[in-house]
Design an enzyme around this catalytic site. Structure first.
Site, PDB file in Angstrom:
ATOM      1  N   HIS A  67      35.570  40.265  32.091  1.00  0.00           N
ATOM      2  CA  HIS A  67      35.893  40.857  30.811  1.00  0.00           C
ATOM      3  C   HIS A  67      37.569  40.435  30.585  1.00  0.00           C
ATOM      4  O   HIS A  67      38.315  40.071  31.345  1.00  0.00           O
ATOM      5  CB  HIS A  67      35.793  42.315  31.014  1.00  0.00           C
TER       6      HIS A  67
ATOM      7  N   HIS B  43      40.127  42.121  29.781  1.00  0.00           N
ATOM      8  CA  HIS B  43      41.501  43.028  30.248  1.00  0.00           C
ATOM      9  C   HIS B  43      42.547  42.160  30.733  1.00  0.00           C
ATOM     10  O   HIS B  43      41.896  41.078  31.693  1.00  0.00           O
ATOM     11  CB  HIS B  43      41.249  43.947  30.913  1.00  0.00           C
TER      12      HIS B  43
ATOM     13  N   ASP C 248      44.603  42.335  32.907  1.00  0.00           N
ATOM     14  CA  ASP C 248      44.867  42.045  34.722  1.00  0.00           C
ATOM     15  C   ASP C 248      43.544  41.074  35.255  1.00  0.00           C
ATOM     16  O   ASP C 248      43.539  41.083  36.302  1.00  0.00           O
ATOM     17  CB  ASP C 248      44.713  43.440  35.147  1.00  0.00           C
ATOM     18  N   HIS C 249      42.598  40.809  34.412  1.00  0.00           N
ATOM     19  CA  HIS C 249      41.447  39.719  34.602  1.00  0.00           C
ATOM     20  C   HIS C 249      41.692  38.506  34.108  1.00  0.00           C
ATOM     21  O   HIS C 249      41.011  37.449  34.660  1.00  0.00           O
ATOM     22  CB  HIS C 249      40.301  40.489  34.471  1.00  0.00           C
TER      23      HIS C 249
ATOM     24  N   HIS D  30      32.636  49.315  30.646  1.00  0.00           N
ATOM     25  CA  HIS D  30      34.082  49.348  30.643  1.00  0.00           C
ATOM     26  C   HIS D  30      34.588  48.917  29.404  1.00  0.00           C
ATOM     27  O   HIS D  30      35.649  49.489  28.773  1.00  0.00           O
ATOM     28  CB  HIS D  30      34.309  48.770  31.724  1.00  0.00           C
TER      29      HIS D  30
ATOM     30  N   ASP E 171      35.423  45.427  36.613  1.00  0.00           N
ATOM     31  CA  ASP E 171      35.632  46.851  36.575  1.00  0.00           C
ATOM     32  C   ASP E 171      34.443  47.539  36.197  1.00  0.00           C
ATOM     33  O   ASP E 171      34.568  48.885  35.510  1.00  0.00           O
ATOM     34  CB  ASP E 171      36.738  47.067  35.560  1.00  0.00           C
TER      35      ASP E 171
ATOM     36  N   HIS F 224      39.226  46.095  42.129  1.00  0.00           N
ATOM     37  CA  HIS F 224      40.325  47.021  42.270  1.00  0.00           C
ATOM     38  C   HIS F 224      40.205  47.737  43.645  1.00  0.00           C
ATOM     39  O   HIS F 224      39.167  48.218  43.966  1.00  0.00           O
ATOM     40  CB  HIS F 224      40.683  48.027  41.047  1.00  0.00           C
TER      41      HIS F 224
HETATM   42 FE    FE Z   1      40.989  45.952  35.834  1.00  0.00          FE
HETATM   43 ZN    ZN Z   2      39.233  46.407  33.010  1.00  0.00          ZN
END
Ligand code: FE
Ligand code: ZN
Length: 260
Positions: free
Chosen positions: A52, A54, A56-57, A108, A130, A168
């Site tokens: 996805h 985001h 942090d990905h 998410h 996530d 995570h």
């Molecule tokens: Fe994340």
């Molecule tokens: Zn995420």
């Protein structure tokens, strides 16, 4: 194949799956730790999978692609750093000798996908970003509770031996909430003790095993009478709402959002 959890930021894992001298990375939010791991293990990068959009990905996707030339695969309906090959439910990839099935798991984010490797040895592997965490699930930012419940239902139907690679290390805080929901769940108590021990040693609690999650994860157990009752009591659901799976799931997610 071998799975390597590369830690990044405060609690992300950037998963590497290695076969011989090649690797695939999933959700490289940062390029540097991935490049270090590749160098340390003497691996070349064969592909980049994204679940996805985001930061942090995807934060390391561009740098990794430029450094290695690896092809990027990502959800067709999300904004992934271009160029990438869009994938969606029903697509199958062949990477490093594995079949990779793409699953749409919105909730998410609106276009979130997961990657499932049914033939991985010794047991199947799921990269779920996530969507599913050990003991928990992702926050519902873009989708609806009904979508998230449906996504989790489809992940829960995968083989019990599936190794679940979550993005995570949220396990201990998730389990504290799970114990507030189901204090008398003995599987949950045992699993908490095991995960506390792993964290005390500095080890990841992941991959999780799917059949364990079915015993301990409240978000996969929202239809269990004990979970349903605890949620109904906490949220003050009416008798009618208590019979509505989505209403119970939504109230469970809301409870977790506000849990400290
Ligand atoms: Fe994340
Ligand atoms: Zn995420």
């Amino acid at each position: 194949m071998k799975l390597i959890a590369v830690p990044a930021f405060s609690d992300n894992y950037l998963w590497l799956w290695q076969q011989d001298q090649k690797a695939v990375v999933v959700d490289p939010g940062d390029a540097a730790p991935v490049l270090q791991a590749l160098a340390r293990e003497g691996l070349t990068l064969a592909a980049i999978l994204v679940t996805h959009h985001h930061a942090d990905h995807v934060g390391g996707v561009r740098e990794l692609r430029l450094a290695t030339g690896a092809q990027v695969f990502g959800p067709a309906r999300e904004d992934v750093p271009a160029p990438f090959s869009p994938v969606m439910q029903g697509d199958q990839l062949a990477l490093l000798g594995q079949t990779v099935q793409v699953l749409d798991v919105p909730g998410h984010t609106a276009g979130h996908v997961a990657y499932f490797l049914p033939d991985a040895a010794p047991s199947p592997v799921l990269f779920c970003g996530d969507t599913l965490f050990s003991g928990g699930c992702g926050r519902i930012f873009e989708g609806t509770p009904a979508q998230m419940l449906d996504s989790l239902d489809r992940l829960a139907a995968l083989p019990g031996q599936t190794q679940v690679c979550c993005a995570h290390e949220y396990t201990l805080s998730n389990l504290r909430f799970a114990l507030a929901v189901e204090p008398s769940n003995t599987d949950l108590q045992t699993y908490m003790a095991k995960c506390q021990q792993l964290r005390a040693q500095g080890s990841p609690t992941l991959p999780a095993q799917l059949d364990t999650e079915l015993q301990i994860n409240p978000f996969l157990r929202a239809r269990h009478p004990r979970v349903r009752q605890a949620v109904a009591q906490h949220a003050g659901l009416s008798a009618h709402e208590q019979t509505d799976d989505v209403a119970v799931f939504a109230a469970l997610r809301e409870w977790k959002n506000n849990f400290r």
